[in-house]
Design a protein around this motif. Structure first.
Motif, PDB file in Angstrom:
ATOM      1  N   GLY A 251      15.686 -12.284  15.142  1.00 40.60           N
ATOM      2  CA  GLY A 251      15.817 -13.188  16.281  1.00 40.60           C
ATOM      3  C   GLY A 251      16.902 -12.750  17.237  1.00 40.60           C
ATOM      4  O   GLY A 251      16.712 -12.734  18.463  1.00 40.60           O
ATOM      5  N   ILE A 252      18.042 -12.363  16.680  1.00 37.75           N
ATOM      6  CA  ILE A 252      19.162 -11.928  17.522  1.00 37.75           C
ATOM      7  C   ILE A 252      18.848 -10.587  18.181  1.00 37.75           C
ATOM      8  O   ILE A 252      19.081 -10.388  19.383  1.00 37.75           O
ATOM      9  CB  ILE A 252      20.456 -11.828  16.687  1.00 37.75           C
ATOM     10  N   GLU A 253      18.307  -9.655  17.388  1.00 36.01           N
ATOM     11  CA  GLU A 253      18.013  -8.319  17.929  1.00 36.01           C
ATOM     12  C   GLU A 253      16.932  -8.384  19.002  1.00 36.01           C
ATOM     13  O   GLU A 253      16.986  -7.638  19.990  1.00 36.01           O
ATOM     14  CB  GLU A 253      17.604  -7.386  16.793  1.00 36.01           C
ATOM     15  N   SER A 254      15.968  -9.275  18.819  1.00 32.13           N
ATOM     16  CA  SER A 254      14.925  -9.446  19.837  1.00 32.13           C
ATOM     17  C   SER A 254      15.515  -9.981  21.133  1.00 32.13           C
ATOM     18  O   SER A 254      15.155  -9.528  22.232  1.00 32.13           O
ATOM     19  CB  SER A 254      13.851 -10.401  19.314  1.00 32.13           C
ATOM     20  N   ALA A 255      16.440 -10.927  20.997  1.00 30.36           N
ATOM     21  CA  ALA A 255      17.098 -11.489  22.183  1.00 30.36           C
ATOM     22  C   ALA A 255      17.932 -10.428  22.893  1.00 30.36           C
ATOM     23  O   ALA A 255      17.958 -10.363  24.124  1.00 30.36           O
ATOM     24  CB  ALA A 255      17.970 -12.669  21.775  1.00 30.36           C
ATOM     25  N   ILE A 256      18.595  -9.583  22.116  1.00 33.37           N
ATOM     26  CA  ILE A 256      19.420  -8.511  22.702  1.00 33.37           C
ATOM     27  C   ILE A 256      18.536  -7.509  23.436  1.00 33.37           C
ATOM     28  O   ILE A 256      18.885  -7.020  24.516  1.00 33.37           O
ATOM     29  CB  ILE A 256      20.256  -7.821  21.615  1.00 33.37           C
ATOM     30  N   ALA A 257      17.368  -7.190  22.851  1.00 35.06           N
ATOM     31  CA  ALA A 257      16.449  -6.248  23.488  1.00 35.06           C
ATOM     32  C   ALA A 257      15.996  -6.749  24.856  1.00 35.06           C
ATOM     33  O   ALA A 257      15.822  -5.973  25.801  1.00 35.06           O
ATOM     34  CB  ALA A 257      15.240  -6.014  22.591  1.00 35.06           C
ATOM     35  N   LYS A 258      15.835  -8.076  24.971  1.00 35.95           N
ATOM     36  CA  LYS A 258      15.417  -8.665  26.240  1.00 35.95           C
ATOM     37  C   LYS A 258      16.574  -8.792  27.234  1.00 35.95           C
ATOM     38  O   LYS A 258      16.356  -8.786  28.446  1.00 35.95           O
ATOM     39  CB  LYS A 258      14.815 -10.052  25.994  1.00 35.95           C
ATOM     40  N   ASP A 259      17.784  -8.903  26.695  1.00 33.62           N
ATOM     41  CA  ASP A 259      18.952  -9.119  27.558  1.00 33.62           C
ATOM     42  C   ASP A 259      20.143  -8.315  27.015  1.00 33.62           C
ATOM     43  O   ASP A 259      21.096  -8.871  26.475  1.00 33.62           O
ATOM     44  CB  ASP A 259      19.285 -10.611  27.602  1.00 33.62           C
ATOM     45  N   PRO A 260      20.088  -6.992  27.148  1.00 33.43           N
ATOM     46  CA  PRO A 260      21.099  -6.126  26.525  1.00 33.43           C
ATOM     47  C   PRO A 260      22.508  -6.269  27.094  1.00 33.43           C
ATOM     48  O   PRO A 260      23.469  -5.805  26.473  1.00 33.43           O
ATOM     49  CB  PRO A 260      20.545  -4.721  26.765  1.00 33.43           C
ATOM     50  N   LEU A 276      27.367 -12.135   6.376  1.00 32.02           N
ATOM     51  CA  LEU A 276      26.794 -11.280   5.330  1.00 32.02           C
ATOM     52  C   LEU A 276      27.858 -10.376   4.699  1.00 32.02           C
ATOM     53  O   LEU A 276      27.534  -9.539   3.855  1.00 32.02           O
ATOM     54  CB  LEU A 276      25.666 -10.411   5.918  1.00 32.02           C
ATOM     55  N   GLU A 277      29.118 -10.571   5.142  1.00 30.10           N
ATOM     56  CA  GLU A 277      30.257  -9.800   4.643  1.00 30.10           C
ATOM     57  C   GLU A 277      30.109  -8.303   4.920  1.00 30.10           C
ATOM     58  O   GLU A 277      30.586  -7.460   4.155  1.00 30.10           O
ATOM     59  CB  GLU A 277      30.472 -10.062   3.152  1.00 30.10           C
ATOM     60  N   GLN A 278      29.446  -7.992   6.029  1.00 32.57           N
ATOM     61  CA  GLN A 278      29.349  -6.603   6.497  1.00 32.57           C
ATOM     62  C   GLN A 278      30.337  -6.449   7.659  1.00 32.57           C
ATOM     63  O   GLN A 278      29.969  -6.464   8.833  1.00 32.57           O
ATOM     64  CB  GLN A 278      27.919  -6.290   6.917  1.00 32.57           C
ATOM     65  N   LYS A 279      31.609  -6.318   7.300  1.00 29.35           N
ATOM     66  CA  LYS A 279      32.684  -6.406   8.292  1.00 29.35           C
ATOM     67  C   LYS A 279      32.654  -5.270   9.310  1.00 29.35           C
ATOM     68  O   LYS A 279      32.961  -5.483  10.483  1.00 29.35           O
ATOM     69  CB  LYS A 279      34.032  -6.463   7.587  1.00 29.35           C
ATOM     70  N   ASP A 280      32.308  -4.068   8.870  1.00 27.59           N
ATOM     71  CA  ASP A 280      32.276  -2.944   9.815  1.00 27.59           C
ATOM     72  C   ASP A 280      31.239  -3.181  10.907  1.00 27.59           C
ATOM     73  O   ASP A 280      31.496  -2.928  12.097  1.00 27.59           O
ATOM     74  CB  ASP A 280      31.982  -1.640   9.072  1.00 27.59           C
ATOM     75  N   LYS A 281      30.059  -3.682  10.510  1.00 24.42           N
ATOM     76  CA  LYS A 281      29.025  -3.973  11.502  1.00 24.42           C
ATOM     77  C   LYS A 281      29.436  -5.151  12.393  1.00 24.42           C
ATOM     78  O   LYS A 281      29.106  -5.187  13.582  1.00 24.42           O
ATOM     79  CB  LYS A 281      27.697  -4.276  10.808  1.00 24.42           C
ATOM     80  N   ALA A 282      30.142  -6.103  11.791  1.00 19.60           N
ATOM     81  CA  ALA A 282      30.624  -7.246  12.581  1.00 19.60           C
ATOM     82  C   ALA A 282      31.603  -6.768  13.642  1.00 19.60           C
ATOM     83  O   ALA A 282      31.521  -7.172  14.814  1.00 19.60           O
ATOM     84  CB  ALA A 282      31.290  -8.265  11.663  1.00 19.60           C
ATOM     85  N   ILE A 283      32.534  -5.905  13.255  1.00 19.62           N
ATOM     86  CA  ILE A 283      33.518  -5.368  14.204  1.00 19.62           C
ATOM     87  C   ILE A 283      32.808  -4.613  15.326  1.00 19.62           C
ATOM     88  O   ILE A 283      33.156  -4.758  16.510  1.00 19.62           O
ATOM     89  CB  ILE A 283      34.530  -4.454  13.479  1.00 19.62           C
ATOM     90  N   GLU A 284      31.795  -3.843  14.960  1.00 23.93           N
ATOM     91  CA  GLU A 284      31.037  -3.082  15.958  1.00 23.93           C
ATOM     92  C   GLU A 284      30.358  -4.016  16.961  1.00 23.93           C
ATOM     93  O   GLU A 284      30.381  -3.774  18.181  1.00 23.93           O
ATOM     94  CB  GLU A 284      30.006  -2.218  15.247  1.00 23.93           C
ATOM     95  N   ALA A 285      29.765  -5.087  16.460  1.00 26.81           N
ATOM     96  CA  ALA A 285      29.068  -6.033  17.344  1.00 26.81           C
ATOM     97  C   ALA A 285      30.052  -6.780  18.233  1.00 26.81           C
ATOM     98  O   ALA A 285      29.811  -6.957  19.440  1.00 26.81           O
ATOM     99  CB  ALA A 285      28.258  -7.020  16.511  1.00 26.81           C
ATOM    100  N   TYR A 286      31.164  -7.239  17.664  1.00 25.77           N
ATOM    101  CA  TYR A 286      32.183  -7.937  18.462  1.00 25.77           C
ATOM    102  C   TYR A 286      32.757  -7.015  19.538  1.00 25.77           C
ATOM    103  O   TYR A 286      33.018  -7.439  20.676  1.00 25.77           O
ATOM    104  CB  TYR A 286      33.309  -8.444  17.573  1.00 25.77           C
ATOM    105  N   ALA A 287      32.969  -5.758  19.157  1.00 25.41           N
ATOM    106  CA  ALA A 287      33.519  -4.802  20.122  1.00 25.41           C
ATOM    107  C   ALA A 287      32.566  -4.605  21.297  1.00 25.41           C
ATOM    108  O   ALA A 287      32.995  -4.489  22.451  1.00 25.41           O
ATOM    109  CB  ALA A 287      33.799  -3.467  19.430  1.00 25.41           C
ATOM    110  N   LYS A 288      31.267  -4.589  21.002  1.00 32.74           N
ATOM    111  CA  LYS A 288      30.273  -4.462  22.073  1.00 32.74           C
ATOM    112  C   LYS A 288      30.301  -5.700  22.966  1.00 32.74           C
ATOM    113  O   LYS A 288      30.181  -5.590  24.203  1.00 32.74           O
ATOM    114  CB  LYS A 288      28.881  -4.290  21.461  1.00 32.74           C
ATOM    115  N   ALA A 289      30.497  -6.874  22.351  1.00 30.84           N
ATOM    116  CA  ALA A 289      30.585  -8.114  23.129  1.00 30.84           C
ATOM    117  C   ALA A 289      31.763  -8.058  24.093  1.00 30.84           C
ATOM    118  O   ALA A 289      31.649  -8.455  25.259  1.00 30.84           O
ATOM    119  CB  ALA A 289      30.721  -9.310  22.195  1.00 30.84           C
ATOM    120  N   VAL A 290      32.899  -7.546  23.611  1.00 31.84           N
ATOM    121  CA  VAL A 290      34.094  -7.439  24.460  1.00 31.84           C
ATOM    122  C   VAL A 290      33.899  -6.377  25.537  1.00 31.84           C
ATOM    123  O   VAL A 290      34.351  -6.529  26.682  1.00 31.84           O
ATOM    124  CB  VAL A 290      35.336  -7.124  23.598  1.00 31.84           C
TER     125      VAL A 290
END
Length: 393
Positions: A251-260, A276-290
């Motif tokens: 759901g999230i990835e589909s939304a991102i594909a439509k509005d990157p 999901l306790e996948q902290k490295d991926k979380a940091i990567e996603a937050y960094a992209k948000a910033v």
């Protein structure tokens, strides 16, 4: 002969009915004002049946006043004269409005000044509200709910009674009544409140164990309050609990594909990975948000916390080492990693402080970071800001 007796009986009954005196509705109101509620009720009950008074709006208006007085009286002599007197009162007021014209009903005070029906209803509403507050403060939640509910009967469109009734019921663990009031607020009265949604989500998900309802509420709340990140986090949390991780991710990835270019979507992705306790991926996603929006407060804050917590975890591990030569070597090597984690956290805490200059968590974190990194001037400035904020209450 039998027929003649029946005819005579019918004539006698008709004659009795015709001969009944017209009830004096003004006398009923006078009796009410003097506190003679039994007499007032007797007169007004007769008046709503009598041909000459039952279609008079004033009759029903007085009936509303009398029955409302029966519900609020402290005189035990009159407390049980009627069943659900307030409901009868409100039905009577409604009937009075139906029969009345455009002008508002009123009675006169001691000085001859009019007291409008709307003013009387406001006073009645305030009476029940105060009684509800008294009950709540005395931890008598049943009485509190009862009186708050009565405010709803008096003013059905006013949200206050529903809010207070819901809170009092929830406090008394009467969750069925609490949800009834909360749903009335959001569905019937269009009262949209983050707190109400949080309460409903808690009750449906945690108390009632109905995750489907809780998930729907979280999604509704996320839509209504897009600036609040907690609802997105709650939605993801329920999807994970319901073993719908793929649904959450897709759901999230589909939304991102439509509005990157949407910073908020990457923040939500980060929340999912953090859950999901996948902290490295979380940091990567937050960094992209910033990267997409430097002013995204929540992404900056979560990034700062994750990096800072990495440093804290390293400090804890270092402190738990022993005093052997090998442990001392490990500790020295870990110091570099600790400082690196603090340096990673620092710019995000600084951005948080730009966005919220009095954010105590950011100030306290930066005070520690600046001290560890020997940035003494910055540490002093932050310390002064904290002193200016004073102690937490």
């Amino acid at each position: 002969m039998k027929r003649m007796i029946l005819v005579l009986a019918a004539v006698a009954i008709a004659g009795y009915s015709f001969g009944q005196k017209k009830p004096k509705i003004n006398q009923a109101e006078k009796a009410r004002e003097e506190g003679n509620l039994g007499e007032a009720k007797e007169i007004i009950d007769a008046a709503i049946e009598h041909e000459k008074t039952k279609e008079d709006g004033k009759t029903w208006y007085y009936r509303g006043l009398i029955y409302a007085s029966l519900d609020t009286t402290s005189n035990p002599q009159y407390e049980n004269l009627a069943n659900e007197p307030l409901k009868v009162a409100m039905e009577s007021f409604a009937k009075a409005d139906e029969l009345g014209g455009k002008s508002e009903y009123y009675i006169s005070d001691a000085n001859g000044l009019p007291i409008l029906k709307s003013q009387q209803l406001q006073t009645l509403w305030g009476y029940y509200l105060n009684k509800g507050v008294e009950g709540y403060q005395a931890q008598e939640t049943d009485k509190a709910v009862e009186n708050f509910t009565k405010t709803q009967w008096v003013m059905p469109k006013d949200t206050t009674g529903y809010i207070y009734a819901g809170l009092a019921a929830q406090s008394g663990e009467d969750y069925a009544t609490a949800t009834k009031n909360y749903y009335s607020l959001i569905n019937d009265l269009d009262y949209q409140s983050e707190d109400i949604y949080n309460s409903l989500i808690y009750i449906e998900g945690t108390v009632n164990k109905d995750m489907d309802k809780a998930l729907k509420l979280a999604r509704d709340a996320k839509s209504k309050f897009p600036e609040n990140p907690d609802f997105a986090k709650t939605e993801i949390n329920y999807l994970i609990q319901m073993d719908k991780i793929d649904e959450a991710r897709s759901g999230i990835e589909s939304a991102i594909a439509k509005d990157p270019g949407n910073s908020s979507l990457y923040f939500t992705l980060g929340v999912m990975y953090e859950e999901l306790e996948q902290k490295d991926k979380a940091i990567e996603a937050y960094a992209k948000a910033v990267e997409l929006d430097k002013t995204n407060f929540n992404a900056n804050f979560n990034l700062a916390v994750l990096h800072y917590n990495n440093a804290v975890a390293l400090v804890t591990a270092k402190n738990n080492l022993g005093i052997t030569t090998e442990d001392r070597k490990k500790a020295k090597a870990m110091e570099k990693d600790i400082l690196a984690a603090l340096e990673n956290a620092m710019p995000y805490w600084e951005e948080v402080l730009v966005l919220e200059p009095e954010n105590r968590t950011a100030l306290e974190s930066l005070q520690y970071i600046y001290s560890q990194l020997k940035l003494n001037e910055k540490a002093v400035k932050v310390s002064k800001k904290l002193e200016a904020l004073g102690d937490v209450e």
